[in-house]
Write a protein that holds these residues in place. Structure first.
Motif, short mmCIF file in Angstrom:
data_model
loop_
_atom_site.label_atom_id
_atom_site.label_comp_id
_atom_site.label_asym_id
_atom_site.label_seq_id
_atom_site.Cartn_x
_atom_site.Cartn_y
_atom_site.Cartn_z
N LEU A 1 0.97 -1.03 -0.24
CA LEU A 1 0.07 -0.09 0.09
C LEU A 1 0.76 1.25 0.06
O LEU A 1 1.70 1.33 0.81
CB LEU A 1 -0.93 -0.19 1.16
N SER B 1 -2.04 4.06 5.87
CA SER B 1 -3.05 2.82 6.08
C SER B 1 -4.31 3.43 6.92
O SER B 1 -4.28 4.68 7.39
CB SER B 1 -2.66 1.76 7.03
N THR C 1 -10.39 -0.03 3.78
CA THR C 1 -9.59 -0.72 4.22
C THR C 1 -9.80 -2.22 3.89
O THR C 1 -8.82 -2.98 3.50
CB THR C 1 -9.20 -0.83 5.76
N PHE C 2 -11.14 -2.87 3.89
CA PHE C 2 -11.49 -4.26 3.39
C PHE C 2 -11.01 -4.44 1.94
O PHE C 2 -10.38 -5.32 1.63
CB PHE C 2 -12.88 -4.35 3.53
N GLN D 1 -8.73 -2.68 0.00
CA GLN D 1 -7.29 -2.50 0.14
C GLN D 1 -6.74 -3.93 0.36
O GLN D 1 -5.85 -4.32 -0.27
CB GLN D 1 -6.72 -1.55 1.26
N GLN D 2 -6.95 -4.50 1.61
CA GLN D 2 -6.52 -5.72 2.09
C GLN D 2 -7.04 -6.85 0.97
O GLN D 2 -6.03 -7.81 0.78
CB GLN D 2 -7.04 -6.23 3.40
N GLN D 3 -8.12 -7.12 0.45
CA GLN D 3 -8.51 -7.95 -0.48
C GLN D 3 -7.70 -7.92 -1.77
O GLN D 3 -7.27 -8.88 -2.26
CB GLN D 3 -9.90 -7.79 -0.84
N ILE E 1 -4.56 -6.71 -2.27
CA ILE E 1 -3.21 -7.04 -1.81
C ILE E 1 -3.32 -8.18 -1.71
O ILE E 1 -2.13 -9.10 -2.04
CB ILE E 1 -2.65 -6.16 -0.49
N GLN E 2 -4.07 -9.04 -0.79
CA GLN E 2 -4.10 -10.27 -0.76
C GLN E 2 -4.16 -11.03 -2.16
O GLN E 2 -3.54 -12.48 -2.16
CB GLN E 2 -5.15 -10.84 0.31
#
Length: 466
Positions: A10, A14, A93-94, A96-98, A100-101
């Motif tokens: 990112l 954050s 944030t959800f 972003q994380q999805q 990146i994963q």
């Protein structure tokens, strides 16, 4: 060795926001992004030109995560010198994380702190001093520190060092050549020109070393301790400087039991004001601890403001002259500003009489009314006078990095050895040793000489995603 894996992180702070940017860098960055990106116009992003933007969706099979803008930067014409993809998504944030994963599952790996800038350095897009300036630019919180970081990131400092190193290297080559013809006793390096070069290098190094005092102040701010007896208006002065009610103001002596700190930017320079507990004899245990902390803060401060009450001065001026001398003797190297506060409560003639009495002590003297906020602008100008901003105004190179400062000191020491050797007529082989050491320390600054431990220490202080 330059890492080959494609990294992801990112690139924006954050947390939730309107937009977030996820950055990929590496040989497979575009190919990995192509696996999860579906253009609204059906484009194949692996076949698109560099520096182009594309609207589409991030997909995991049939599942849609978000509508995004995807930017393509093909190496070597990118920040890192590698293929770079930046995905601008919505700032959940959800989401972003999805994303990146998903990219991690497709073959990328999480970037380490500063790894994007490290790759830019390893790929020759930045030298080491410029890379360090990136971190300084991100951390800059006032105009002056921003200006210095920008100058260094553009190569102002490293260009100056590189030019000196190149000239010294040319002469070093001639000295080394002389060693190959030692038996013939010939000189390829003109000693007069070499001496002139050493003089010039010594002058530049001394200027850069001297600039560190200013650079350190600009980068870290100037701590200013506000001291004085209880109830002379220290907290009121802090509030007047900050233009807000930061400290509790009370007629009860000893209200401030602990130090209060806040920061103020004056003409681009950062000043950290410390409102301390009043200094007096007391049996109160808690207040005594506060007074002890006051002296500790004076030790840490670069400038001390001693606040005096005009009405108390009117009664016992001699007593305060003794107090001023005590602080001057205890902290002889610290600039001291004596402020006569509450001058609005006395006639002008009496204020002038007090001023003349104290002027005999040869110190910076100001009269103010913290409550009425008169004399505050004059105080700010006095504080600025303690900072040598001439180099900043003239856009001169200013050193702010402790590592650079240390290498410059070592380089100067070696140059002075070479100068002494040249004047003393020592053999070329001994002089060559000192020249090599000077070149080594120059190279440490720009990264022409580096090791994994040094790079690890530098880039570990970066934020992830930069």
């Amino acid at each position: 060795m330059i890492p080959q894996e494609t990294i992801v992180a990112l690139a924006t702070p954050s947390g939730a926001g309107a937009i977030a940017i996820i950055r990929l860098s590496g040989a497979d960055a575009i190919a990995i992004a192509a696996e999860v990106f579906q253009s609204v116009s059906g484009k194949d992003i692996t076949k698109q030109k560099t520096h182009t933007l594309h609207l589409g969706h991030i997909m995991d099979g049939a599942k849609t995560y978000d509508q995004v803008l995807l930017s393509i930067f093909k190496g070597p014409n990118s920040y890192t010198g590698e293929n770079v993809v930046e995905i601008s998504c919505h700032g959940s944030t959800f989401i972003q994380q999805q994303i990146i994963q998903l990219l991690l599952r497709k073959g990328s790996k999480m970037a380490q702190p500063g790894e994007f800038t490290l790759r830019a350095f390893l790929n020759g897009k930045l030298d080491l001093s410029q890379a360090e300036a990136v971190a300084d630019l991100i951390a800059s919180d006032n105009e002056a520190s921003h200006q210095i970081a920008m100058q260094q990131m553009r190569g102002g400092f490293s260009n100056e060092i590189a030019k000196l190193r190149e000239e010294l290297l040319n002469f070093a080559s001639l000295i080394e050549l002389e060693l190959d013809f030692a038996e013939e006793d010939v000189e390829f390096a003109d000693r007069t020109q070499f001496h002139e070069l050493l003089e010039r290098i010594e002058f530049v190094l001394k200027r850069l070393i001297d600039s560190f005092a200013v650079g350190n102040v600009i980068k870290n701010g100037i701590p200013v301790a506000i001291v004085g007896e209880p109830n002379v208006g220290k907290s009121t002065l802090l509030n007047a400087l900050l233009n807000e009610e930061r400290a509790i103001v009370s007629d009860i002596a000893g209200t401030t039991r602990d130090t209060i700190e806040d920061e103020l930017i004056i003409e681009g320079m950062s000043f950290r004001f410390i409102d301390t507990a009043g200094i007096r004899e007391t049996k109160d245990v808690v207040e005594s601890i506060g007074i002890q902390k006051t002296f500790e803060k004076i030790e840490q401060a670069q400038v001390v403001i001693l606040l005096l009450d005009a009405k108390q001065l009117q009664v016992s001026g001699l007593k305060f002259q003794v107090e001023i001398e005590k602080i001057k003797n205890k902290f002889p190297l610290k600039p001291l500003i004596v402020l006569i506060n509450k001058v609005d409560l006395l006639p002008i003639e009496e204020v002038e009489t007090i001023r003349k009495q104290l002027e005999t002590l040869n110190l910076k003297l100001e009269t103010i009314s913290a409550k009425q906020k008169t004399g505050i602008e004059e105080l700010k100008n006095t504080l600025l006078s303690f900072v040598n901003t001439g180099a900043l105004r003239n856009n001169e190179t200013i050193v702010t990095n402790t590592r650079h400062y240390d290498s410059l000191l070592k380089a100067l020491e070696e140059i002075q050895k070479v100068k002494w050797g040249l004047d003393s007529g020592i053999s070329s082989d001994l002089m060559a040793i000192d020249i090599r050491q000077a070149l080594f320390h120059f190279g440490e600054i720009t990264g022409q000489v580096s090791n994994d431990e040094l790079l690890g220490n530098i880039f570990a202080n970066f934020c992830i995603g930069k």
